[in-house]
Structure formats: structure tokens, C-alpha cells
Design a protein around this motif. Structure first.
Motif, PDB file in Angstrom:
ATOM      1  N   GLN A   5      38.166  29.679 -23.550  1.00  0.00           N
ATOM      2  CA  GLN A   5      37.055  29.129 -22.787  1.00  0.00           C
ATOM      3  C   GLN A   5      35.926  30.161 -22.759  1.00  0.00           C
ATOM      4  O   GLN A   5      36.191  31.361 -22.767  1.00  0.00           O
ATOM      5  N   ILE A   6      34.690  29.687 -22.721  1.00  0.00           N
ATOM      6  CA  ILE A   6      33.521  30.571 -22.739  1.00  0.00           C
ATOM      7  C   ILE A   6      32.672  30.341 -21.502  1.00  0.00           C
ATOM      8  O   ILE A   6      32.414  29.200 -21.113  1.00  0.00           O
ATOM      9  N   VAL A   7      32.225  31.448 -20.897  1.00  0.00           N
ATOM     10  CA  VAL A   7      31.273  31.367 -19.780  1.00  0.00           C
ATOM     11  C   VAL A   7      30.078  32.238 -20.147  1.00  0.00           C
ATOM     12  O   VAL A   7      30.154  33.471 -20.137  1.00  0.00           O
ATOM     13  N   ARG A  19      31.441  28.076 -32.966  1.00  0.00           N
ATOM     14  CA  ARG A  19      31.578  27.892 -34.412  1.00  0.00           C
ATOM     15  C   ARG A  19      32.449  28.989 -35.018  1.00  0.00           C
ATOM     16  O   ARG A  19      33.353  28.721 -35.811  1.00  0.00           O
ATOM     17  N   ILE A  20      32.183  30.236 -34.614  1.00  0.00           N
ATOM     18  CA  ILE A  20      32.934  31.375 -35.146  1.00  0.00           C
ATOM     19  C   ILE A  20      34.418  31.277 -34.800  1.00  0.00           C
ATOM     20  O   ILE A  20      35.297  31.468 -35.653  1.00  0.00           O
ATOM     21  N   ILE A  21      34.689  30.970 -33.548  1.00  0.00           N
ATOM     22  CA  ILE A  21      36.081  30.922 -33.074  1.00  0.00           C
ATOM     23  C   ILE A  21      36.838  29.748 -33.688  1.00  0.00           C
ATOM     24  O   ILE A  21      37.969  29.896 -34.157  1.00  0.00           O
ATOM     25  N   ASN A  22      36.219  28.580 -33.708  1.00  0.00           N
ATOM     26  CA  ASN A  22      36.885  27.411 -34.278  1.00  0.00           C
ATOM     27  C   ASN A  22      37.122  27.555 -35.778  1.00  0.00           C
ATOM     28  O   ASN A  22      38.112  27.054 -36.316  1.00  0.00           O
ATOM     29  N   ASP A  23      36.212  28.259 -36.453  1.00  0.00           N
ATOM     30  CA  ASP A  23      36.357  28.456 -37.902  1.00  0.00           C
ATOM     31  C   ASP A  23      37.385  29.523 -38.254  1.00  0.00           C
ATOM     32  O   ASP A  23      37.775  29.654 -39.420  1.00  0.00           O
ATOM     33  N   SER A  24      37.814  30.303 -37.253  1.00  0.00           N
ATOM     34  CA  SER A  24      38.741  31.408 -37.532  1.00  0.00           C
ATOM     35  C   SER A  24      40.130  30.922 -37.930  1.00  0.00           C
ATOM     36  O   SER A  24      40.876  31.623 -38.612  1.00  0.00           O
ATOM     37  N   ARG A  28      40.756  28.294 -30.777  1.00  0.00           N
ATOM     38  CA  ARG A  28      39.853  27.147 -30.657  1.00  0.00           C
ATOM     39  C   ARG A  28      39.291  27.075 -29.235  1.00  0.00           C
ATOM     40  O   ARG A  28      39.961  27.477 -28.278  1.00  0.00           O
ATOM     41  N   ILE A  29      38.082  26.585 -29.137  1.00  0.00           N
ATOM     42  CA  ILE A  29      37.421  26.466 -27.843  1.00  0.00           C
ATOM     43  C   ILE A  29      37.871  25.180 -27.150  1.00  0.00           C
ATOM     44  O   ILE A  29      37.805  24.096 -27.739  1.00  0.00           O
ATOM     45  N   ILE A  30      38.303  25.302 -25.897  1.00  0.00           N
ATOM     46  CA  ILE A  30      38.704  24.113 -25.137  1.00  0.00           C
ATOM     47  C   ILE A  30      37.808  23.880 -23.928  1.00  0.00           C
ATOM     48  O   ILE A  30      37.978  22.889 -23.209  1.00  0.00           O
ATOM     49  N   GLY A  31      36.845  24.800 -23.698  1.00  0.00           N
ATOM     50  CA  GLY A  31      35.960  24.615 -22.556  1.00  0.00           C
ATOM     51  C   GLY A  31      34.780  25.564 -22.597  1.00  0.00           C
ATOM     52  O   GLY A  31      34.897  26.690 -23.093  1.00  0.00           O
ATOM     53  N   LYS A  32      33.627  25.099 -22.098  1.00  0.00           N
ATOM     54  CA  LYS A  32      32.410  25.911 -22.066  1.00  0.00           C
ATOM     55  C   LYS A  32      31.731  25.748 -20.713  1.00  0.00           C
ATOM     56  O   LYS A  32      31.726  24.661 -20.139  1.00  0.00           O
ATOM     57  N   ALA A  33      31.153  26.849 -20.223  1.00  0.00           N
ATOM     58  CA  ALA A  33      30.427  26.808 -18.957  1.00  0.00           C
ATOM     59  C   ALA A  33      29.225  27.736 -19.062  1.00  0.00           C
ATOM     60  O   ALA A  33      29.284  28.767 -19.732  1.00  0.00           O
ATOM     61  N   ALA A  46      41.347  22.811 -16.403  1.00  0.00           N
ATOM     62  CA  ALA A  46      42.335  23.405 -17.320  1.00  0.00           C
ATOM     63  C   ALA A  46      42.022  24.879 -17.501  1.00  0.00           C
ATOM     64  O   ALA A  46      40.861  25.298 -17.407  1.00  0.00           O
ATOM     65  N   THR A  47      43.060  25.665 -17.739  1.00  0.00           N
ATOM     66  CA  THR A  47      42.853  27.089 -18.012  1.00  0.00           C
ATOM     67  C   THR A  47      43.284  27.398 -19.437  1.00  0.00           C
ATOM     68  O   THR A  47      44.261  26.831 -19.944  1.00  0.00           O
ATOM     69  N   ALA A  48      42.559  28.290 -20.061  1.00  0.00           N
ATOM     70  CA  ALA A  48      42.849  28.683 -21.442  1.00  0.00           C
ATOM     71  C   ALA A  48      43.715  29.934 -21.459  1.00  0.00           C
ATOM     72  O   ALA A  48      44.026  30.516 -20.420  1.00  0.00           O
ATOM     73  N   ASP A  49      44.079  30.353 -22.660  1.00  0.00           N
ATOM     74  CA  ASP A  49      44.811  31.616 -22.806  1.00  0.00           C
ATOM     75  C   ASP A  49      43.854  32.784 -22.597  1.00  0.00           C
ATOM     76  O   ASP A  49      44.200  33.788 -21.988  1.00  0.00           O
ATOM     77  N   VAL A  50      42.636  32.634 -23.115  1.00  0.00           N
ATOM     78  CA  VAL A  50      41.636  33.699 -23.037  1.00  0.00           C
ATOM     79  C   VAL A  50      40.314  33.131 -22.523  1.00  0.00           C
ATOM     80  O   VAL A  50      39.869  32.072 -22.969  1.00  0.00           O
ATOM     81  N   LEU A  51      39.716  33.858 -21.582  1.00  0.00           N
ATOM     82  CA  LEU A  51      38.411  33.468 -21.041  1.00  0.00           C
ATOM     83  C   LEU A  51      37.383  34.507 -21.463  1.00  0.00           C
ATOM     84  O   LEU A  51      37.469  35.681 -21.089  1.00  0.00           O
ATOM     85  N   LEU A  52      36.400  34.085 -22.265  1.00  0.00           N
ATOM     86  CA  LEU A  52      35.289  34.956 -22.639  1.00  0.00           C
ATOM     87  C   LEU A  52      34.258  34.873 -21.526  1.00  0.00           C
ATOM     88  O   LEU A  52      33.694  33.801 -21.275  1.00  0.00           O
TER      89      LEU A  52
END
Length: 203
Positions: A5-7, A19-24, A28-33, A46-52
Motif C-alpha cells: 500500500q502507498i501513502v 507501475r514500477i512495483i506492479n511490473d516487478s 503488487r499494489i493493493i491500496g493507495k492513499a 485491508a492491510t498490506a504486507d508493506v506500507l510505503l
């Protein structure tokens, strides 16, 4: 696949990261804020494994939010992704529970590596931040005059017995000095100690 997830309050940054993360093929990105308010709503769904997590947000700062998020969602691994390269900001972020710290000018490879590393519950610092912390750590190391004298003699290749005679102190005292120095410099053995001293020209 690592869920991320990205904040961040900059839509272009978020789009680029997505784009970078999904292409890796690794994450994969599951949420944006784009704000802390949106972040809390996203985490509630929902919570992700990693929060940027960015630091400069329109309704607060990511450093304080980091501790608050981990208190409510302790399973989330937070990787700070920001343009702030100041030592006190980095230190506060890590103290508040961030598992990693990556600058926005980092390479794509570093960002992906950071995501993978913190997902494994391990600390990750991008190269620039790691160098900054190491430099500061070395600058704050305090060695007494006698410890520096001992270091010089060790670097010159003298044995513990010879050092004992030169410094007019007991053998056990020499060993104690050496142990204290190794603890301060965080090196595992005499060979590593010599290498450390020579490379950094401490004496």
C-alpha cells in the motif's frame, strides 16, 4: 506476491511507484492513499504486507503516523519513502517503528529491494541513508587517549605482551582495553579491528 500500500500526496509519484512495483513481478499494489485520513480508511478496509509511507502529508506527518499505525496494525511493515535525508528525521522514523527508509531519488532496484527486505521483517536502508548513518556513527565514537594509543600499537602489529610492556600496564588490562574498543567500534575480532582502523585512519 508481496502486497503493498502507498501513502503519498503526489499523484504522479504514486502512479510511477504503482507501475514500477506492479511490473516487478515480486509485489503488487493493493491500496493507495494521498493523506493520513485516506490512509486510515484504507487500512480499515485491508492491510498490506508493506506500507510505503511518505513523511510530508497534507494533514500530518508520516513519522508520528508510523507509531500510531503500528500500534493499531502491528503486522504491517512500514517502509518510509520520502525526500527527507536529514539525520534527525531518519532517526525519528526508525525509532517510531519504521523498518526501512528509502529516498525518492533511490534506484528502482533499491525500492524493490527495500520492499522485499522489510516484508521479511528485516531492516533496509537505501545506500545514501546507510552511508549517512554510518558516517554519523563513526563521528560520535569516543575513544580515550590510552585507547587510541593501544589501537595504534595493534595496527602496527605488536603483540599483546609487547603492548603491555610499551604501555606499562598489565596484560589483562590490555585485553580489557581491546575488548572495550571492539565493543565501541562493533568489530568481532582483532583482524577486523585492524582493518577498521586502517581504512578509516582513526590513529
Amino acid at each position: 506476491m508481496i502486497r503493498v500500500q502507498i501513502v503519498d500526496d503526489h499523484p504522479l509519484v504514486v502512479e510511477g511507484l504503482e507501475r514500477i512495483i506492479n511490473d516487478s513481478g515480486i509485489a503488487r499494489i493493493i491500496g493507495k492513499a494521498h493523506s493520513l485520513k485516506d490512509c486510515w480508511r484504507m487500512l480499515a478496509r485491508a492491510t498490506a504486507d508493506v506500507l510505503l509511507l511518505d513523511i510530508g502529508l497534507p494533514d500530518g506527518n508520516g513519522i508520528d503516523a508510523c507509531a500510531q499505525i503500528l500500534k493499531k496494525y502491528p503486522g504491517v511493515k512500514i517502509l518510509m519513502l520520502t525526500s527527507y535525508a536529514e539525520l534527525n528525521v531518519i532517526t525519528r522514523s526508525l525509532e517510531n517503528g519504521a523498518l526501512g527508509y528509502v529516498l525518492k531519488n533511490s534506484t528502482v532496484e533499491e525500492i524493490i529491494e527495500g520492499i522485499c527486505t522489510v516484508a521479511l521483517d528485516e531492516r533496509f536502508l537505501c545506500e545514501e541513508v546507510d552511508l549517512l548513518l554510518r558516517t554519523k556513527k563513526e563521528d560520535t565514537i569516543s575513544l580515550s587517549r590510552r585507547e587510541r594509543e593501544l589501537l595504534r600499537l595493534i595496527a602496527e602489529g605488536h603483540t599483546m605482551n609487547t603492548i603491555s610492556e610499551i604501555m606499562c600496564i598489565g596484560y589483562e588490562t590490555v585485553k580489557s582495553y581491546r575488548k572495550n574498543i571492539m565493543t565501541k567500534l562493533q568489530v568481532p575480532n582483532t583482524a577486523a579491528l585492524i582493518k577498521y582502523v586502517v581504512e578509516r585512519k582513526i590513529v
